[in-house]
Scaffold this active site. Structure first.
Site, short mmCIF file in Angstrom:
data_model
loop_
_atom_site.label_atom_id
_atom_site.label_comp_id
_atom_site.label_asym_id
_atom_site.label_seq_id
_atom_site.Cartn_x
_atom_site.Cartn_y
_atom_site.Cartn_z
N ASP A 93 12.68 23.25 -8.28
CA ASP A 93 12.22 24.28 -7.34
C ASP A 93 13.34 25.25 -7.04
OD1 ASP A 93 9.82 23.14 -7.22
OD2 ASP A 93 10.02 22.29 -5.21
N TYR B 27 13.88 27.67 -9.80
CA TYR B 27 12.76 28.61 -9.81
C TYR B 27 12.96 29.67 -8.73
CZ TYR B 27 7.99 30.40 -9.34
OH TYR B 27 6.89 31.24 -9.26
N GLU C 227 7.58 20.46 11.12
CA GLU C 227 6.70 19.38 10.65
C GLU C 227 6.95 19.08 9.17
OE1 GLU C 227 2.58 21.58 10.11
OE2 GLU C 227 3.37 21.94 12.10
N LYS D 167 6.56 18.78 5.28
CA LYS D 167 5.84 19.52 4.25
C LYS D 167 5.33 18.48 3.25
CE LYS D 167 6.19 23.51 1.25
NZ LYS D 167 5.71 22.96 0.00
N ASP E 51 3.63 16.89 0.08
CA ASP E 51 3.57 17.34 -1.30
C ASP E 51 2.24 16.93 -1.93
OD1 ASP E 51 4.50 18.62 -3.48
OD2 ASP E 51 5.87 17.06 -4.14
N TYR F 240 -2.83 20.53 9.03
CA TYR F 240 -1.64 21.11 9.65
C TYR F 240 -1.87 22.46 10.32
CZ TYR F 240 -1.37 23.29 5.01
OH TYR F 240 -1.65 23.95 3.85
N LYS G 18 13.29 23.11 1.89
CA LYS G 18 13.08 22.10 0.85
C LYS G 18 14.25 21.14 0.78
CE LYS G 18 10.11 23.32 -2.36
NZ LYS G 18 8.96 22.74 -2.90
N CYS H 167 5.04 -1.59 -35.19
CA CYS H 167 5.05 -2.17 -33.85
C CYS H 167 6.35 -2.95 -33.64
CB CYS H 167 3.85 -3.10 -33.67
SG CYS H 167 3.92 -4.00 -32.11
N CYS I 20 5.17 -6.90 -33.38
CA CYS I 20 4.56 -7.66 -34.48
C CYS I 20 4.82 -7.05 -35.86
CB CYS I 20 3.06 -7.81 -34.26
SG CYS I 20 2.15 -6.27 -34.48
N CYS J 56 -0.34 0.16 -31.53
CA CYS J 56 -0.41 -1.00 -32.39
C CYS J 56 -1.87 -1.42 -32.44
CB CYS J 56 0.44 -2.15 -31.83
SG CYS J 56 0.24 -3.65 -32.80
N CYS K 111 -1.34 -9.05 -32.15
CA CYS K 111 0.02 -8.73 -31.72
C CYS K 111 0.31 -9.50 -30.42
CB CYS K 111 0.15 -7.23 -31.48
SG CYS K 111 1.72 -6.79 -30.72
S1 IVH Z 1 1.63 25.82 6.57
C1 IVH Z 1 0.53 30.11 6.46
N1 IVH Z 1 2.34 23.33 6.88
O1 IVH Z 1 2.90 23.95 1.33
C2 IVH Z 1 1.24 28.88 6.14
N2 IVH Z 1 1.91 24.11 4.68
O2 IVH Z 1 4.41 26.05 -0.07
C3 IVH Z 1 0.38 27.90 5.47
N3 IVH Z 1 2.12 22.39 2.95
O3 IVH Z 1 0.20 25.96 0.42
C4 IVH Z 1 1.04 26.66 5.15
N4 IVH Z 1 2.66 20.73 4.29
O4 IVH Z 1 -0.29 23.52 0.86
C5 IVH Z 1 2.00 24.28 6.01
N5 IVH Z 1 2.92 21.12 7.31
C6 IVH Z 1 2.58 22.08 6.45
C7 IVH Z 1 2.49 21.83 5.05
C8 IVH Z 1 2.15 22.88 4.20
C9 IVH Z 1 2.40 21.08 3.04
C10 IVH Z 1 1.84 23.11 1.69
C11 IVH Z 1 0.63 24.02 1.77
C12 IVH Z 1 1.09 25.37 1.29
C13 IVH Z 1 2.38 25.05 0.62
C14 IVH Z 1 3.29 26.24 0.70
#
Ligand code: IVH
Length: 673
Positions: free
Chosen positions: A32, A35, A117, A119, A121, A226, A320, A414, A417, A432, A437
């Site tokens: 990430d 990126y 809060e 995030k 995944d 959320y 992140k 294999c 065997c 296999c 086997c």
């Molecule tokens: S708020 C307008 N809160 O992260 C803001 N997103 O990278 C909307 N995600 O598409 C997102 N946990 O799917 C928010 N506690 C959280 C989250 C959360 C996971 C995801 C969400 C979003 C992506 C953005």
């Protein structure tokens, strides 16, 4: 200028390639962080030389290519756009974000509150209630148009179907696959020769979009909500989160509210600490993956002032976490033979500590992965692990000299065997095909005795190895013909342990038919497929006579499963094994159909110590077509409570959910006393 233009085009091509790989092919070719560096460079270039901007630049739109939309006509236009979040990686980035917020906001507001809060995944979902009823659920799609996933979301049974709030309500959240479910699913897929999911996020996203809702239910997805985006009750996010919780929605409990930068940073690190906490067995305590924290302005009025860019809200940012990775050396690659014969390359590594456990092996998935990494013996590799997911090799560190450098030889025979290997359809894995086997035989027996099949306690790898070695068993039917005296002669077996083992074997004869059929280990016939097949045909004789057409006509069964099932029962050896198991008293027909209509569509939750393991009651309840959920909510009809029931019992009493014991369960299910 030419140079700038060349770099500009290069950056766009790279970002589009990675977007495509990430969103369509579910591959993360770069981290990430890498990126984001590319993306930031592109933004900078466009800022300094705006004349080069092209309208299709990834910075101009919410650029996720969402494969859910490919070929799907069930599209939903979001009433409120679903934005993405800008990523950040350091305290400085967060300070910059807070400063920007403060600059925009009316100077009279002294303290601005932020909510921090986890995030999660997974995959974003948007749900809508009207008149208190769940009427819509959609994926994010491109942020403007998503895909209709209402049936799938409903089938998960994790959201209230009705709520007290009768207005129009739009809630957003993240669907995720618990790590334990993910691991189990991949083990099952591996055994059935299906391609593995790379991580829980892909598994969640893929499962949400399955066309068959009954399959989705078995994937065990969960949700955290959320944000309340329409029908807000309060003037701020934090109070609305609590409100959502009161309405019965799953809201993550690790949400904090602070104003000072130091407190905000502490909360971010606290969430990271919670993510990394281990239990007694050195597995992560949290059964879900979180890849960062989200910092959000709490007050809605301030949010409105801040607004959005074309892609992100200005009132929120994600921080992140770097996923823990470590360098080690590749010693060798072994090729493991699974019970279906699939050959999987496994990297043998110099042991290292990673996320609290010692790692000496990592999966290389398939032969293509070896090519993609261009990996050689002696290479220094970077391995990564999220949650308790099997570690994987992310990349090779080319800066470290490799004096060995031998190529990894892909076997053509294999490794167990010596039989010549066949290729699978996609050509990325060898198979296999020698049914004798030893690896396949042993895998098949272990599968039969495993927890989800016949659940024979004590019948593990060591025992099976010994029994095979001393010719006590050759196939699964021999398990029921074991001779006590012969076992006692083997090393390490005492009278008591043999009695226990034989008792466990005897007990397994009472297992229901669907476990026996699943235990036979028919390729592409998993637990859900087994239950559906039995529901349709009832007993083994009818199943054995069924044609591919009969089988694939069952809703939820694929053509692949139908053809492997038919060829399995054409095989003389398999027919003989079934006959012997039958004469040993195993069940080969469905339980008498005492279906009581009132049990259907009811939701049960199981808690406390009962006479059998929870899985037993879960199977029993599901065999009557009812549903088992893991947590008590207003939608729970019955709580089956054994002794020492704790918080679930308390919650059930609070919510007026009927609490029942095992006797009452039987009455409810069978409708008889
Ligand atoms: S708020 C307008 N809160 O992260 C803001 N997103 O990278 C909307 N995600 O598409 C997102 N946990 O799917 C928010 N506690 C959280 C989250 C959360 C996971 C995801 C969400 C979003 C992506 C953005």
């Amino acid at each position: 200028m030419d140079k700038i233009l060349a770099r500009y085009n290069e950056l766009i091509a790279l970002i589009e390639k990675y977007n495509q790989e990430y969103y369509v092919n579910n591959i993360s070719a770069i981290s990430d962080y890498e990126y984001d560096q590319l993306y930031k460079e592109l933004v900078k270039l466009e800022e300094t030389t705006p004349e080069i901007i092209i309208t299709t630049s990834p910075t101009r739109f919410v650029g996720d290519v969402d494969n859910s939309l490919v070929g799907s006509d069930k599209k939903i236009e979001h009433q409120i756009r679903m934005y993405s979040l800008e990523n950040s990686y350091s305290r400085d980035d967060i300070i910059e974000f807070i400063d920007k917020v403060k600059k925009v906001v009316n100077a009279t507001v002294k303290k601005i509150e932020f909510v921090i809060e986890p995030k999660i995944d997974g995959a974003a979902v948007s749900i809508r209630y009207k008149g208190g009823v769940l009427v819509e659920a959609a994926t994010r799609g491109d942020g403007v148009i998503g895909e209709d996933i209402l049936d799938n979301i409903k089938s998960l049974g994790v959201l209230p179907v009705t709520i007290e709030d009768k207005g129009e309500v739009i809630i957003r959240g993240e669907a995720y696959m618990p790590i334990s479910t993910f691991n189990k699913l991949n083990i099952e897929r591996e055994a059935e020769g299906e391609t593995l999911f790379a991580n829980p996020r892909n598994a969640a996203a893929g499962s949400l979009k399955l066309l068959d809702s009954s399959k989705v239910a078995s994937r065990g997805l969960k949700l955290f909500l959320y944000s309340l985006d329409l029908g807000r009750r309060f003037d701020n996010h934090f109070d609305d989160l609590k409100y959502l919780k009161d309405l019965g929605f799953p809201v993550n409990e690790n949400c904090f509210k602070f104003s000072e930068t130091d407190d905000i940073m502490d909360a971010i690190f606290e969430i990271e600490k919670i993510r990394d906490e281990l239990d007694d067995t050195l597995n992560n305590k949290l059964d879900y993956e979180l890849d960062g924290a989200v910092v959000k302005v709490n007050d809605y009025a301030i949010r409105d002032e801040l607004g959005h860019t074309s892609k992100y809200p200005r009132f929120a940012i994600s921080y992140k976490y770097k996923s823990e990775s470590v360098r080690t050396k590749l010693l060798s690659v072994t090729f493991q033979v699974g019970r279906t014969g699939a050959i999987t390359p496994v990297a043998e590594l110099v042991s290292v500590q990673l996320s609290g456990s010692v790692i000496a092996r990592a999966t290389l998935h398939n032969n293509d992965e070896i090519k993609r990494l261009n990996i050689r013996i002696g290479d220094t590799v970077i391995i990564e692990k999220g949650g308790e997911v099997i570690p994987k090799i992310i990349s090779v560190d080319r800066d470290v000299l490799n004096i060995d450098g031998r190529e990894i030889e892909i076997p053509t025979v294999c490794p167990v065997c010596g039989y010549a290997l066949a290729n699978d359809v996609s050509g990325v894995k060898g198979y296999c095909i020698n049914r004798e086997c030893p690896a396949i035989v042993q895998g098949g027996i272990l599968h039969f005795a495993s927890r989800d099949a016949m659940d024979i306690k004590g019948f593990g790898v060591k025992v099976v190895e010994q029994f095979l070695e001393h010719d006590l068993i050759k196939d699964i039917s021999d398990i029921y013909k074991l001779d006590r005296k012969k076992i006692l002669k083997l090393e390490g077996f005492q009278s008591q342990s043999v009695d226990n083992l034989l008792e466990a074997i005897e007990q397994s004869k009472t297992q229901p038919f669907h476990r026996v059929l699943y235990g036979l280990g028919i390729k592409h016939v998993g637990r859900t497929a087994t239950k559906l097949i039995i529901k349709q045909f009832g007993d083994i004789d009818t199943i054995m006579k069924a044609t591919e057409e009969d089988i694939s006509a069952i809703y939820g069964i694929g053509v692949g499963s139908a053809s492997t099932l038919v060829s399995f029962f054409k095989d003389e050896i398999n027919i003989k094994i079934v006959d012997q198991l039958r004469s040993n008293g195993l069940k080969f027909e469905k339980e008498p159909d005492l279906l009581n209509k009132t049990a259907l569509d009811r939701t049960f939750v199981i808690t406390g110590k009962l006479s059998h393991e929870r899985e037993y009651f879960k199977d029993l309840i599901e065999s009557y077509g009812a549903r088992v959920s893991s947590s008590v909510s207003k939608n729970t009809d019955y709580l089956l409570a054994g002794s020492d029931a704790g918080s679930k019992l308390k919650k059930a009493l609070e919510l007026d959910v009927k609490v029942i014991d095992e006797n009452e369960l039987n009455i409810i299910l069978t409708g008889s006393r």
